[in-house]
Design a protein around this motif. Structure first.
Motif, PDB file in Angstrom:
ATOM      1  N   ASP A 149       1.008  -1.156  -0.092  1.00 22.19           N
ATOM      2  CA  ASP A 149      -0.039   0.049  -0.114  1.00 22.19           C
ATOM      3  C   ASP A 149       0.710   1.344  -0.152  1.00 22.19           C
ATOM      4  O   ASP A 149       0.425   2.380  -0.269  1.00 22.19           O
ATOM      5  CB  ASP A 149      -0.920   0.060   1.080  1.00 22.19           C
ATOM      6  N   LEU A 150       2.048   1.096   0.347  1.00 18.82           N
ATOM      7  CA  LEU A 150       2.868   2.483   0.621  1.00 18.82           C
ATOM      8  C   LEU A 150       3.257   3.081  -0.538  1.00 18.82           C
ATOM      9  O   LEU A 150       2.944   4.534  -0.535  1.00 18.82           O
ATOM     10  CB  LEU A 150       4.264   2.018   1.182  1.00 18.82           C
ATOM     11  N   GLY A 155      -6.447   1.681   1.225  1.00 21.62           N
ATOM     12  CA  GLY A 155      -5.716   0.962   1.614  1.00 21.62           C
ATOM     13  C   GLY A 155      -6.214  -0.245   2.525  1.00 21.62           C
ATOM     14  O   GLY A 155      -7.392  -0.090   2.926  1.00 21.62           O
ATOM     15  N   ASN A 156      -5.644  -0.916   3.168  1.00 22.37           N
ATOM     16  CA  ASN A 156      -6.133  -1.914   4.161  1.00 22.37           C
ATOM     17  C   ASN A 156      -6.609  -1.250   5.224  1.00 22.37           C
ATOM     18  O   ASN A 156      -7.528  -1.688   6.087  1.00 22.37           O
ATOM     19  CB  ASN A 156      -5.128  -3.128   4.541  1.00 22.37           C
ATOM     20  N   ASN A 157      -5.662  -0.215   5.657  1.00 20.69           N
ATOM     21  CA  ASN A 157      -5.993   0.554   7.283  1.00 20.69           C
ATOM     22  C   ASN A 157      -7.495   1.185   6.966  1.00 20.69           C
ATOM     23  O   ASN A 157      -8.027   1.364   7.884  1.00 20.69           O
ATOM     24  CB  ASN A 157      -4.955   1.406   7.304  1.00 20.69           C
ATOM     25  N   GLY A 158      -7.835   2.048   5.927  1.00 20.08           N
ATOM     26  CA  GLY A 158      -8.834   2.530   5.719  1.00 20.08           C
ATOM     27  C   GLY A 158      -9.967   2.065   5.503  1.00 20.08           C
ATOM     28  O   GLY A 158     -11.066   2.613   5.717  1.00 20.08           O
ATOM     29  N   ARG A 159      -9.981   0.574   5.298  1.00 18.51           N
ATOM     30  CA  ARG A 159     -11.000  -0.265   5.144  1.00 18.51           C
ATOM     31  C   ARG A 159     -11.510  -1.075   6.488  1.00 18.51           C
ATOM     32  O   ARG A 159     -12.594  -1.439   6.627  1.00 18.51           O
ATOM     33  CB  ARG A 159     -10.845  -1.368   4.119  1.00 18.51           C
ATOM     34  N   GLN A 160     -10.828  -0.878   7.559  1.00 17.45           N
ATOM     35  CA  GLN A 160     -11.221  -1.094   8.851  1.00 17.45           C
ATOM     36  C   GLN A 160     -12.463  -0.415   9.282  1.00 17.45           C
ATOM     37  O   GLN A 160     -12.762   0.787   9.148  1.00 17.45           O
ATOM     38  CB  GLN A 160     -10.109  -0.760   9.813  1.00 17.45           C
ATOM     39  N   LYS A 161     -13.286  -1.237   9.919  1.00 16.82           N
ATOM     40  CA  LYS A 161     -14.515  -0.441  10.434  1.00 16.82           C
ATOM     41  C   LYS A 161     -14.485   0.682  11.421  1.00 16.82           C
ATOM     42  O   LYS A 161     -15.156   1.557  11.267  1.00 16.82           O
ATOM     43  CB  LYS A 161     -15.770  -1.730  11.034  1.00 16.82           C
ATOM     44  N   THR A 210       7.386  12.835   1.165  1.00 17.11           N
ATOM     45  CA  THR A 210       7.717  11.253   1.021  1.00 17.11           C
ATOM     46  C   THR A 210       7.271  10.503   2.287  1.00 17.11           C
ATOM     47  O   THR A 210       7.002  11.313   3.072  1.00 17.11           O
ATOM     48  CB  THR A 210       8.981  11.198   0.722  1.00 17.11           C
ATOM     49  N   ALA A 211       6.975   9.347   2.016  1.00 13.72           N
ATOM     50  CA  ALA A 211       6.682   8.479   3.391  1.00 13.72           C
ATOM     51  C   ALA A 211       7.505   7.202   3.340  1.00 13.72           C
ATOM     52  O   ALA A 211       7.829   6.771   2.393  1.00 13.72           O
ATOM     53  CB  ALA A 211       5.359   8.107   2.966  1.00 13.72           C
ATOM     54  N   GLN A 212       7.620   6.898   4.400  1.00 12.92           N
ATOM     55  CA  GLN A 212       8.338   5.593   4.966  1.00 12.92           C
ATOM     56  C   GLN A 212       7.468   4.862   5.994  1.00 12.92           C
ATOM     57  O   GLN A 212       6.985   5.635   7.015  1.00 12.92           O
ATOM     58  CB  GLN A 212       9.955   5.960   5.288  1.00 12.92           C
ATOM     59  N   SER A 213       7.370   3.584   5.999  1.00 12.30           N
ATOM     60  CA  SER A 213       6.500   2.884   6.924  1.00 12.30           C
ATOM     61  C   SER A 213       7.059   1.554   7.228  1.00 12.30           C
ATOM     62  O   SER A 213       7.524   0.973   6.260  1.00 12.30           O
ATOM     63  CB  SER A 213       5.193   3.007   6.560  1.00 12.30           C
ATOM     64  N   THR A 214       7.012   0.936   8.413  1.00 10.80           N
ATOM     65  CA  THR A 214       6.971  -0.537   8.816  1.00 10.80           C
ATOM     66  C   THR A 214       5.926  -0.793   9.449  1.00 10.80           C
ATOM     67  O   THR A 214       5.351  -0.409  10.552  1.00 10.80           O
ATOM     68  CB  THR A 214       8.211  -0.483   9.484  1.00 10.80           C
TER      69      THR A 214
END
Length: 348
Positions: free
Chosen positions: A277-278, A288-294, A318-322
Motif C-alpha cells: 500500500d505504501l 488501503g487496508n488500514n482505511g477499510r477497517q470498520k 515522501t513516506a516511509q513505514s514499517t
C-alpha cells in the motif's frame, strides 16, 4: 509524407501507366506494314517514363505543403486541437479542411461548455462550503456551551463528530481549489514551529483523549511557503497519525537542515502501512487496508491533497513505514539556489 510513401499511395496510377505503356508497345509491334525497331521502342518507353516520373515529382511537390501542414499538426499533439487547417489546393483537400475544421469547432464548443460547467460546479462547492460552515460553527459553540453538562464520553463524541465534519468540509474546499491554486497563495518566510504548534492546538482534543505524547525537536527553522496551505498539509498528516496511533502512543516532529533544504519529519508509532500500500497512499481515493477497517473512516483524499499541494508549493512529500511499527512522513523544503547560482555566474 515522404516521397516514397507518396509513390506507394500512387501504386495504382503507376500500374495503370505501365499497363498502358505495355499495350501501346504491343499495338506498335503488331503493325504489319511498318515494324518499329526495338531500340526506337525502348527510347519511346524511356521518354514516356521520364515524363511520367516528372509528373509524379511535380504533383508531389505541389501537394508537399499540404502534407507538411498535416504532419506539423500531428507532431503538435494536443496543441493541434487549436490549429485549423488552411490553404487547400484541390477540391478533395477542401473537403478534408472543411471536415477537420468543423470537428475542431465542435471540440472547442464542447470544451468551453465543459469548462463553464466545471466552473459552475466549483463556485457551487465553494458557496456550499462557506454556507455549511455557519451552522457548523453554531453547533460547535453549542457543544462548547453544554460541554460541562454532558458526560465526558458523550462530549468527546460530539466534539469528534463536529471536528470530523469540519475536516471533511475543508477537504472538499481545498480539493475544489486545486486547479485555481495560483490565484490563492502567498509565498513568504514562516517559522515552522509556529504553524506546527497551531496544528497541534487545533487537534488538542484528540491528543488529550487518546493520551498521545507529542514531541517537537529541532530549531525553529524558517521556510518559504504559504502559511494557509502548509497548515492544511500538516493538519492532514497529523490527523492521520492521530487516527492510526493507539492510545498512549507517540507522535514526534523533527526539524533539521540538510544540503538539500529544510526537512520536517512527522513520525508516529501507529499501525504502520503495508508494503503493497505504501506506493499508493498518495493516490486519489486510495484507502488501503488500514482505511477499510470498520473503526476507521477514510476518504482517501487527505494524503492525496497533501501531496498535490506540496508539489504546487515546490515542496517534496515522501513516506516511509514499517507495518505494526509506525510511519514517517517527510516534507522537504528545497533551498532556492537560482539566485545564488546566477550571482556566482556573474562573479566569474
Amino acid at each position: 509524407m515522404s516521397f516514397f510513401k507518396y509513390l506507394r499511395d500512387q501504386h495504382l496510377t503507376i500500374i495503370f501507366f505501365a499497363a498502358c505503356l505495355a499495350l501501346t508497345d504491343f499495338m506498335l509491334w503488331l503493325q504489319p506494314k511498318e515494324v518499329m525497331p526495338w531500340h526506337d521502342l525502348l527510347y519511346l518507353n524511356l521518354l514516356l517514363g521520364l515524363f511520367f516520373c516528372g509528373f509524379l515529382v511535380a504533383t508531389y511537390w505541389h501537394q508537399r505543403q499540404w502534407y507538411l501542414q498535416i504532419n506539423s499538426r500531428c507532431q503538435a499533439k494536443a496543441a493541434g486541437l487549436n490549429w485549423r487547417l488552411e490553404q487547400p489546393q484541390t477540391f478533395a483537400q477542401q473537403q478534408v479542411v472543411t471536415y477537420v475544421n468543423q470537428l475542431l469547432d465542435y471540440h472547442q464548443q464542447s470544451l468551453a461548455q465543459l469548462l463553464r460547467q466545471n466552473q459552475d460546479q466549483k463556485e457551487f462547492i465553494a458557496s456550499w462550503v462557506h454556507d455549511i460552515k455557519v451552522p457548523l460553527a453554531a453547533l460547535q459553540m453549542l457543544n462548547e456551551s453544554y460541554q460541562d453538562r454532558l458526560p465526558e464520553k458523550i462530549n468527546f463524541q460530539m466534539t469528534d463528530e463536529l471536528t470530523r465534519i469540519d475536516h471533511y468540509v475543508e477537504q472538499v474546499l481545498y480539493y475544489s481549489r486545486l486547479d485555481a491554486f495560483s490565484k490563492d497563495y502567498l509565498i513568504q518566510e514562516h517559522a515552522l514551529k509556529t504553524i506546527i504548534n497551531q496544528v497541534v492546538r487545533d487537534n488538542a482534543t484528540y491528543f488529550l483523549h487518546k493520551k498521545i505524547h507529542f514531541q517537537l525537536n529541532g530549531k525553529n527553522l524558517t521556510v518559504l511557503t504559504d502559511e494557509k496551505w502548509l497548515y492544511f498539509i500538516l493538519n492532514q498528516i497529523i490527523a492521520n497519525s492521530l487516527k492510526y496511533t493507539a492510545p498512549n502512543g507517540h507522535i514526534t516532529v523533527n526539524l533539521s537542515q540538510t544540503e538539500q533544504g529544510v526537512k520536517l519529519s512527522i513520525t508516529d508509532d501507529g499501525i504502520g502501512i503495508a508494503p503493497q500500500d505504501l506506493q499508493r497512499i498518495f493516490d486519489k481515493g486510495f484507502t488501503g487496508n488500514n482505511g477499510r477497517q470498520k473503526a476507521v473512516k477514510a476518504t482517501g483524499l487527505g494524503l492525496y491533497l497533501a501531496k498535490q499541494l506540496s508539489e504546487k508549493l515546490g515542496h517534496q512529500l515522501t513516506a516511509q513505514s514499517t507495518l505494526a511499527q509506525g510511519t514517517t512522513l517527510t516534507l522537504l523544503f528545497p533551498f532556492l539556489s537560482y539566485y545564488n547560482d546566477e550571482f556566482n555566474r556573474l562573479l566569474r
